[in-house]
Scaffold this motif. Structure first.
Motif, PDB file in Angstrom:
ATOM      1  N   THR A   1      -6.668  11.501 -15.917  1.00 12.41           N
ATOM      2  CA  THR A   1      -5.310  10.998 -16.102  1.00 12.41           C
ATOM      3  C   THR A   1      -4.325  11.793 -15.247  1.00 12.41           C
ATOM      4  N   PHE A   2      -3.364  11.077 -14.665  1.00 14.89           N
ATOM      5  CA  PHE A   2      -2.330  11.695 -13.837  1.00 14.89           C
ATOM      6  C   PHE A   2      -0.955  11.396 -14.417  1.00 14.89           C
ATOM      7  N   ARG A   3      -0.073  12.367 -14.295  1.00 17.06           N
ATOM      8  CA  ARG A   3       1.355  12.156 -14.563  1.00 17.06           C
ATOM      9  C   ARG A   3       2.118  12.473 -13.287  1.00 17.06           C
ATOM     10  N   ILE A   4       2.896  11.513 -12.823  1.00 16.33           N
ATOM     11  CA  ILE A   4       3.667  11.700 -11.596  1.00 16.33           C
ATOM     12  C   ILE A   4       5.138  11.539 -11.934  1.00 16.33           C
ATOM     13  N   GLY A   5       5.926  12.571 -11.666  1.00 17.39           N
ATOM     14  CA  GLY A   5       7.353  12.506 -11.913  1.00 17.39           C
ATOM     15  C   GLY A   5       8.078  11.806 -10.777  1.00 17.39           C
ATOM     16  N   ASN A   6       9.062  10.993 -11.129  1.00 12.82           N
ATOM     17  CA  ASN A   6       9.884  10.277 -10.152  1.00 12.82           C
ATOM     18  C   ASN A   6       9.031   9.603  -9.072  1.00 12.82           C
ATOM     19  N   PRO A   7       8.137   8.723  -9.469  1.00 12.83           N
ATOM     20  CA  PRO A   7       7.244   8.109  -8.472  1.00 12.83           C
ATOM     21  C   PRO A   7       8.008   7.247  -7.479  1.00 12.83           C
ATOM     22  N   HIS A   8       7.490   7.206  -6.277  1.00 14.10           N
ATOM     23  CA  HIS A   8       8.022   6.288  -5.262  1.00 14.10           C
ATOM     24  C   HIS A   8       7.392   4.923  -5.549  1.00 14.10           C
ATOM     25  N   LEU A   9       8.178   4.002  -6.063  1.00 15.28           N
ATOM     26  CA  LEU A   9       7.645   2.740  -6.562  1.00 15.28           C
ATOM     27  C   LEU A   9       7.366   1.750  -5.438  1.00 15.28           C
ATOM     28  N   TRP A  10       6.317   0.988  -5.648  1.00 17.09           N
ATOM     29  CA  TRP A  10       6.030  -0.196  -4.815  1.00 17.09           C
ATOM     30  C   TRP A  10       7.033  -1.252  -5.236  1.00 17.09           C
ATOM     31  N   ASN A  11       7.942  -1.614  -4.334  1.00 13.28           N
ATOM     32  CA  ASN A  11       9.103  -2.411  -4.723  1.00 13.28           C
ATOM     33  C   ASN A  11       9.182  -3.723  -3.960  1.00 13.28           C
ATOM     34  N   GLY A  12       8.059  -4.449  -3.950  1.00 14.16           N
ATOM     35  CA  GLY A  12       8.057  -5.759  -3.308  1.00 14.16           C
ATOM     36  C   GLY A  12       8.345  -5.669  -1.824  1.00 14.16           C
ATOM     37  N   LYS A  13       8.945  -6.712  -1.274  1.00 18.73           N
ATOM     38  CA  LYS A  13       9.216  -6.762   0.159  1.00 18.73           C
ATOM     39  C   LYS A  13      10.200  -5.688   0.597  1.00 18.73           C
ATOM     40  N   LYS A  14      11.073  -5.273  -0.301  1.00 16.64           N
ATOM     41  CA  LYS A  14      12.095  -4.291   0.056  1.00 16.64           C
ATOM     42  C   LYS A  14      11.485  -2.949   0.430  1.00 16.64           C
ATOM     43  N   ASP A  15      10.456  -2.536  -0.302  1.00 15.65           N
ATOM     44  CA  ASP A  15       9.845  -1.218  -0.062  1.00 15.65           C
ATOM     45  C   ASP A  15       8.430  -1.193  -0.647  1.00 15.65           C
ATOM     46  N   PRO A  16       7.459  -1.736   0.088  1.00 14.70           N
ATOM     47  CA  PRO A  16       6.077  -1.777  -0.427  1.00 14.70           C
ATOM     48  C   PRO A  16       5.350  -0.451  -0.223  1.00 14.70           C
ATOM     49  N   TYR A  17       5.873   0.594  -0.849  1.00 16.45           N
ATOM     50  CA  TYR A  17       5.325   1.935  -0.625  1.00 16.45           C
ATOM     51  C   TYR A  17       3.944   2.059  -1.256  1.00 16.45           C
ATOM     52  N   LEU A  18       3.022   2.613  -0.502  1.00 11.62           N
ATOM     53  CA  LEU A  18       1.653   2.797  -0.972  1.00 11.62           C
ATOM     54  C   LEU A  18       1.245   4.260  -0.820  1.00 11.62           C
ATOM     55  N   TYR A  19       0.883   4.872  -1.937  1.00  8.81           N
ATOM     56  CA  TYR A  19       0.221   6.172  -1.897  1.00  8.81           C
ATOM     57  C   TYR A  19      -1.218   5.974  -1.409  1.00  8.81           C
ATOM     58  N   ILE A  20      -1.922   7.059  -1.211  1.00  7.01           N
ATOM     59  CA  ILE A  20      -3.344   7.017  -0.891  1.00  7.01           C
ATOM     60  C   ILE A  20      -4.100   7.675  -2.043  1.00  7.01           C
ATOM     61  N   ALA A  21      -5.021   6.949  -2.627  1.00  9.77           N
ATOM     62  CA  ALA A  21      -5.853   7.486  -3.707  1.00  9.77           C
ATOM     63  C   ALA A  21      -7.258   7.731  -3.181  1.00  9.77           C
ATOM     64  N   GLU A  22      -7.901   8.759  -3.702  1.00  7.77           N
ATOM     65  CA  GLU A  22      -9.260   9.076  -3.260  1.00  7.77           C
ATOM     66  C   GLU A  22     -10.071   9.620  -4.422  1.00  7.77           C
ATOM     67  N   VAL A  23     -11.340   9.241  -4.449  1.00  9.63           N
ATOM     68  CA  VAL A  23     -12.308   9.813  -5.386  1.00  9.63           C
ATOM     69  C   VAL A  23     -13.439  10.419  -4.557  1.00  9.63           C
ATOM     70  N   LYS A  24     -13.780  11.675  -4.839  1.00 11.26           N
ATOM     71  CA  LYS A  24     -14.872  12.356  -4.131  1.00 11.26           C
ATOM     72  C   LYS A  24     -15.919  12.813  -5.139  1.00 11.26           C
ATOM     73  N   VAL A  25     -17.169  12.597  -4.786  1.00  7.06           N
ATOM     74  CA  VAL A  25     -18.290  13.043  -5.616  1.00  7.06           C
ATOM     75  C   VAL A  25     -19.021  14.142  -4.844  1.00  7.06           C
ATOM     76  N   LYS A  26     -19.162  15.299  -5.488  1.00  4.76           N
ATOM     77  CA  LYS A  26     -19.710  16.469  -4.814  1.00  4.76           C
ATOM     78  C   LYS A  26     -20.857  17.051  -5.625  1.00  4.76           C
ATOM     79  N   VAL A  27     -21.958  17.355  -4.947  1.00  7.32           N
ATOM     80  CA  VAL A  27     -23.085  18.056  -5.544  1.00  7.32           C
ATOM     81  C   VAL A  27     -23.244  19.369  -4.799  1.00  7.32           C
ATOM     82  N   GLY A  28     -23.068  20.482  -5.511  1.00  9.71           N
ATOM     83  CA  GLY A  28     -23.061  21.771  -4.823  1.00  9.71           C
ATOM     84  C   GLY A  28     -21.896  21.811  -3.850  1.00  9.71           C
ATOM     85  N   SER A  29     -22.199  22.104  -2.604  1.00  4.99           N
ATOM     86  CA  SER A  29     -21.140  22.159  -1.587  1.00  4.99           C
ATOM     87  C   SER A  29     -21.045  20.877  -0.771  1.00  4.99           C
ATOM     88  N   GLU A  30     -21.876  19.881  -1.117  1.00  4.95           N
ATOM     89  CA  GLU A  30     -21.939  18.660  -0.318  1.00  4.95           C
ATOM     90  C   GLU A  30     -21.199  17.503  -0.999  1.00  4.95           C
TER      91      GLU A  30
END
Length: 677
Positions: A249-278
């Motif tokens: 779960t994440f909590r983000i304060g004052n998020p930059h909202l995706w606001n339709g055509k006016k401002d379609p702001y997109l963050y980048i999300a990532e999931v990484k799976v690691k075993v040991g150092s790999e």
């Protein structure tokens, strides 16, 4: 700059995993049509070389007669993997196949899929031969009578591998590729406001090893410049031969909202799976954070502000290609809609290709997406399960797209006689809420007061007042009566439209021959002028979508002098002509200055007197006929009309000059009047 950002976002999708190989399998296919004994395939079949996407109904599905081929088609391709791939998990992912699919590798059936338009994947690891050629065979059927939706609809059911195929190579511990064709990662927007966003991530991690594996799963949210905003880590022991959902779960304060055509702001999300150092797997995708609601009186509200959804319905289909379209063609079709000024698209009547949703996210265009449960049902458990699987696939595959605001469960489901559809709609509605509690369910209704309409959270009406029944002027009265009778229901117009042949014209607004071959373009224009006026006066309509953006194939139709075509589009099937109604919406929805003379293709005039109708949102417009200025009357909705003008025998030059600030625009047409004397 916006184009560069859009390109980077699309690349983020395409390069979603640096630790899994995704290889296009669209080339080097062979195709054979007809029923074939798989054991005698190479001897019996007459093969043709093709590339994907492909349909066998590109031509016979659009020429009228309702006699296009509905049956079986076979696809064959060689598949090679070397010994370096041994130890990997190998998947085949199909973008879509219509409608019943069987996949064979080296003569062994590895999987079947019931349902068109949704993606699906099979683990082929146990069946692969390394360092030698493997024979891949795919049997696809669009035969009539299959217990798969749609059973009936006003469009051609194009058979074939209508989207691409990918070979996916993953490590033995990986984010699953088998969860109903999805990418195995989901972000639920639990609570979002201007001040805070609470997001729940889920990644389904699969271990195909014989032993348990200790893994660290990292969840990251980055600004669009790549700077890490938030990161969490979960250490888990993944049991052998299991798929485990890992959450954070994440909590983000004052998020930059995706606001339709006016401002379609997109963050980048990532999931990484690691075993040991790999790092053994990862998945990266854009993330748009927004909140919205639908109110019975105020309509659609985005991020706390009124945001009326006004746009079009769109089939994913092209002349001579059917559903087998490219991403380039998808982009072109959307770009024309955006240029018209739409902020919303109803993606009809099935799941569209992955690119469409990615592109809408980047543009800030809101969409309704739906399953192909249309017209009628079969009262069998097999059919119901196929409907559920299609809806579940739709939701899981598209879960993370901010552009999607509703899940559509059916279209005109009471249209054809048959079993009562209410139990199935209740079942699908329940499934929507189980799969995604953050988005409302909806449906498109032909009949505005059937019990099925009250099952989903919101609904919309397919209305054709002034075309199939009633008059154009009655659409507003209809909407008001429905709103008054059901004041707590959120209602909209999921379809409204009229047919038009761009080279059929008449003086005045006489009603066309609806089921015949006279569909003059001017009547379509009149129809849409009346509807938009009614729509803009009624803010409670949460969404409205013109039927349709483009003319499309419906092989059972024979009208408007275009057999096999539904001609209600604002743009012709071949994409060559934008009809007058397209420019009417553009002048009202797109603030860019424009001027456009209507009935420009009405070039051969038989009456000496007529009037000129044009559209412009500019401060000043001058109209000239054969060099002489003609007075104009300004009307609402940026319509300007001349009084009666007299055409001279022969060539007549009509010219409109428009002025906005220091900008001058012009439009010119030529009309010919041939005197009967």
């Amino acid at each position: 700059m916006k184009l560069i950002y859009t390109f980077l976002i699309l690349c983020c999708y395409l390069l979603s995993s640096a630790h899994a190989q995704r290889i296009s399998m669209n080339d080097h296919w062979k195709f054979a049509k007809g029923d074939i004994d798989v054991s005698m395939l190479s001897q019996q079949a007459v093969w043709t070389n093709i590339t994907l996407p492909h349909t066998w109904n590109g031509y016979d599905g659009q020429d009228g007669g309702d006699d296009y081929y509905r049956g079986t088609g076979w696809y064959m391709r060689a598949l090679s993997l070397d010994k370096n791939d041994w130890g990997k998990c190998i998947y085949l992912r199909f973008g879509a196949a219509n409608y019943l699919t069987e996949v064979y590798l080296n003569g062994v059936l590895i999987g079947t899929h019931s349902g068109g338009y949704t993606a699906f994947a099979f683990d082929i690891t146990p069946f692969v031969r390394y360092d030698m050629s493997n024979q891949l065979l795919v049997k696809v059927s669009n035969a009539d009578g299959l217990p798969i939706p749609p059973l009936s609809a006003d469009f051609t059911f194009f058979g074939g591998l209508i989207r691409g195929v990918e070979l996916i190579k993953k490590n033995k511990l990986h984010i699953t590729a088998e969860d109903y064709g999805s990418n195995g990662v989901y972000v639920r927007q639990d609570k979002v406001s201007d001040k805070e966003a609470i997001l729940s991530f889920t990644a389904k991690v699969r271990n195909t090893e014989k032993n348990a594996q200790k893994a660290v799963i990292s969840f990251l949210i980055k600004e669009r410049d790549g700077k890490v905003l938030k990161e969490t880590k979960e250490e888990k022991m993944i049991l052998p031969e299991t798929t485990m959902p890992i959450t954070s779960t994440f909590r983000i304060g004052n998020p930059h909202l995706w606001n339709g055509k006016k401002d379609p702001y997109l963050y980048i999300a990532e999931v990484k799976v690691k075993v040991g150092s790999e790092i053994v797997d990862n998945y990266t995708f854009p993330l748009g954070i927004r909140y919205y609601s639908i109110d019975p009186d105020r309509g659609f509200i985005l991020n706390g502000r009124s945001y009326p959804l006004r746009g079009v319905s769109l089939h994913e289909e092209r002349k001579d290609k059917g559903n087998a379209v490219s991403d380039t063609e998808r982009k072109e079709d959307i770009d024309r809609i955006v240029a018209m000024g739409s902020n919303y698209i109803r993606l009809s009547h099935y799941q569209h290709g992955d690119f469409t949703y990615r592109y809408l996210d980047s543009l800030g265009i809101i969409c309704w997406t739906e399953t192909p449960v249309i017209n009628k049902i079969k009262d069998t458990e097999e059919f119901a399960v196929n409907c559920e699987n299609g809806l579940r696939s739709l939701i899981r595959q598209l879960y993370n797209h901010p552009s999607i605001v509703v899940w559509g469960v059916s279209n005109e489901i009471n249209y054809r006689k048959g079993p009562n559809p209410a139990p199935l709609i209740e079942r699908l509605n329940k499934l929507v809420h189980q799969e995604d509690p953050t988005r409302p369910s909806t449906l498109a209704a032909m009949f505005s007061e059937r019990p099925t309409n009250l099952i989903t959270d919101v609904y919309s009406n397919n209305r054709y007042d002034g075309w199939y029944y009633n008059t154009v002027e009655e659409i507003g009265t209809f909407a008001d009566k429905l709103h008054q009778k059901y004041p707590q229901r959120c209602i909209g117009f999921s379809e409204y439209g009229a047919g038009a042949h761009p080279y059929q014209h008449q003086e005045g607004n006489g009603k066309p021959d609806i089921d015949g071959h006279w569909h003059p373009e001017g009547y379509q224009t009149y129809f849409h002028e009346g509807y938009l006026k009614a729509i803009q006066q009624r803010p409670y309509l949460w969404s409205t979508s013109v039927w349709a953006a483009y003319d499309f194939a419906s092989d059972s139709r024979n009208e408007g002098n275009q057999p096999g075509i539904n001609d209600k589009g604002l743009i012709t099937h071949d994409r060559q002509i934008k009809k007058d109604a397209y420019y009417f919406y553009k002048v009202n929805w797109n603030p860019e200055p424009m001027v456009y003379i209507c009935e420009r293709r009405f070039t051969g005039r038989t009456q000496p007197e007529t009037s000129v109708r044009l559209y412009s949102n500019c401060e000043r417009v001058i109209l000239k006929l054969n060099g002489e200025e003609i007075p104009l009357e300004k009307r609402e909705k940026h319509i300007l009309v001349s009084g009666t003008i007299a055409l001279k025998v022969g060539v007549n030059h009509v010219e409109a000059l428009a002025y906005q600030g220091d900008k001058q625009l012009e439009d010119k047409v030529v009309w010919y009047y041939l005197s009967e004397n």
